[in-house]
Scaffold this active site. Structure first.
Site, PDB file in Angstrom:
ATOM      1  CB  SER A 193      36.732  33.436  45.956  1.00  0.00           C
ATOM      2  OG  SER A 193      36.678  34.841  45.956  1.00  0.00           O
ATOM      3  CG  ASN A 194      40.719  36.814  45.936  1.00  0.00           C
ATOM      4  OD1 ASN A 194      40.343  37.726  46.662  1.00  0.00           O
ATOM      5  ND2 ASN A 194      40.463  36.801  44.626  1.00  0.00           N
ATOM      6  NE  ARG A 195      43.752  33.424  53.151  1.00  0.00           N
ATOM      7  CZ  ARG A 195      43.152  32.493  53.895  1.00  0.00           C
ATOM      8  NH1 ARG A 195      42.064  32.800  54.568  1.00  0.00           N
ATOM      9  NH2 ARG A 195      43.642  31.281  53.945  1.00  0.00           N
ATOM     10  CB  SER A 196      39.822  40.520  48.014  1.00  0.00           C
ATOM     11  OG  SER A 196      39.308  41.822  47.966  1.00  0.00           O
ATOM     12  CB  ALA A 199      41.647  40.245  44.743  1.00  0.00           C
TER      13      ALA A 199
END
Ligand code: CTP
Length: 396
Positions: free
Chosen positions: A208-211, A275
């Protein structure tokens, strides 16, 4: 939205009356002018001094004994109101309003006002579910009253059930929505995406990502508060469901793609603040991957480019989080994904972007016009983006 709005807050005799103090406080902090009317039963639960101190304004407790500021007629409060909010609303006040009884200051004010009225019921579950209360509430809803809550949970009696006072944030959301009903996005249908998608590696791990989802949620709420009918398609976040917005929860980029495709017929704008993962593991493993001496190589495959592939007669807005060549990369995405607007942010700016409450963005339109904004709270960025969306829609 609430700045300088006159909110008449009616407080009635429920144990939840103390929660109205928090509501009054939050409304006041948002610069609303809160004029409190308390019934004589409410005074048994909370002192008028509490509301006087919180709002910095006179509190009305008895008919014909008005504070000088409101002149001598009960109608003056009713006429000045931008909105009337009865929170908590007991079964008794609901019954009186449904019957048109005007035997106290609050009922008189509701009868005399042309402002919208919001009710936040709070009572015992049996009283709430009683057919008499339900009939009274439907009658009031048919007459245009807006009802928020009650919610389910533990009640003062110790029982569990429907009857708890709605969350203060949901009451404020409802007030903003009602006040914004005839805003510049009234009747518009807008789909917003938010959060970072999660692409499973095995049953316990994902990419995943930091959104945080904050920008997308701020856009959904701001569009709601300008009168739009909003669908929020969200990847997992820690944020709570915005009241008055249809929320669709998804996990992966593929699920977000399906949800977007399924919800864009007849919309006016698609705002992709999510994101979305560009890659996912080529094969998600059904069993947990065990540690081995040798390293682990994951094979990744491309996900669908949602914004690049959906088509339709609506305003398309993309986001671009960049660490270098902001303008150039943003212009390229605007062109390649055939967008009307792109909102670009430089992720190296402190206090901006992923996870932060603020964002410093540059908005570029199809004609190449560029608007570089300072660091602003995400709610304000949302309104700046929607100003441009509303302008594009007014031309179409
Ligand atoms: N987006 C999308 N589908 C994807 C990836 C991105 O719809 N699979 C959307 C995002 O929601 C965003 C815009 O496209 O509004 C740009 O996202 P970004 O990840 O910056 O763009 P990419 O084209 O993936 O470019 P990059 O190489 O910078 O990751």
């Amino acid at each position: 939205m609430l700045s300088n709005k006159i909110v008449v807050l009616g407080v009635t005799g429920s144990i939840a009356a103390y929660k109205a103090a928090e509501l009054a406080s939050q409304l006041t902090q948002r610069d609303a002018k809160v004029n409190v009317i308390m019934t004589k039963e409410a005074i048994q639960f909370v002192s008028p001094i509490t509301f006087r101190a919180i709002t910095g304004r006179p509190v009305v407790t008895e008919m014909f004994e008005l504070a000088s500021e409101f002149s001598i007629e009960h109608v003056s409060l009713a006429e000045a109101a931008g909105i009337v909010v009865i929170a908590p609303a007991t079964a008794n006040i609901i019954a009186k309003l449904a019957a048109g009884i005007a035997d106290d200051m609050l009922c008189c004010t509701v009868l005399a006002t042309k402002a919208p009225v919001v009710l936040a019921p709070a009572m015992d579950v049996n009283m709430y579910e009683n057919v008499i209360t339900q009939d009274n509430l439907s009658k009031l809803k048919d007459r245009g009253f807006v009802v928020v809550g009650p919610v389910s949970g533990r009640l003062a009696s110790g029982k569990k059930g429907l009857g708890r006072f709605a969350d203060v944030s949901d009451i404020i959301g409802t007030i903003c929505q009602v006040l914004g009903r005839s805003g510049d996005l009234a009747q518009r249908r807008i789909v917003v995406t938010a959060g970072g998608t999660q692409e499973p590696i095995d049953p316990v791990r994902y990419i995943s990502n930091r959104s945080s989802g904050k920008m997308g949620y701020a856009l959904a709420e701001a569009a709601r508060d300008r009168g739009a009918k909003v669908t929020l398609i969200t990847a997992p976040t820690l944020l709570s469901h915005p009241v008055g917005v249809e929320v669709i929860h998804v996990g992966t980029a593929q699920e977000m793609y399906q949800a977007v495709k399924g919800n864009i017929s007849q919309i006016d704008a698609l705002i992709m603040a999510a994101a979305v993962a560009d890659y996912r593991p080529a094969k998600a493993v059904g069993e947990k991957i065990k540690k081995r001496e040798a390293g682990l190589t994951l094979e990744l495959e491309l996900t669908e480019d949602i914004l690049g592939s959906v088509k339709g007669d609506f305003v398309k807005v993309g986001f671009a989080a960049e660490s270098s060549n902001l303008e150039e990369n943003a212009r390229q995405k605007l062109r390649e994904k055939k967008l009307d607007l792109i909102v670009a942010n430089d992720i190296t700016v402190t206090g901006s972007g992923f996870g932060a409450d603020s964002n410093q963005v540059t908005i570029i339109d199809r004609e190449g016009r560029i608007d570089s904004l300072p660091l602003l709270p995400k709610q304000e960025v949302a309104d700046k983006v929607l100003d441009k969306v509303a302008k594009l829609l007014s031309k179409s």
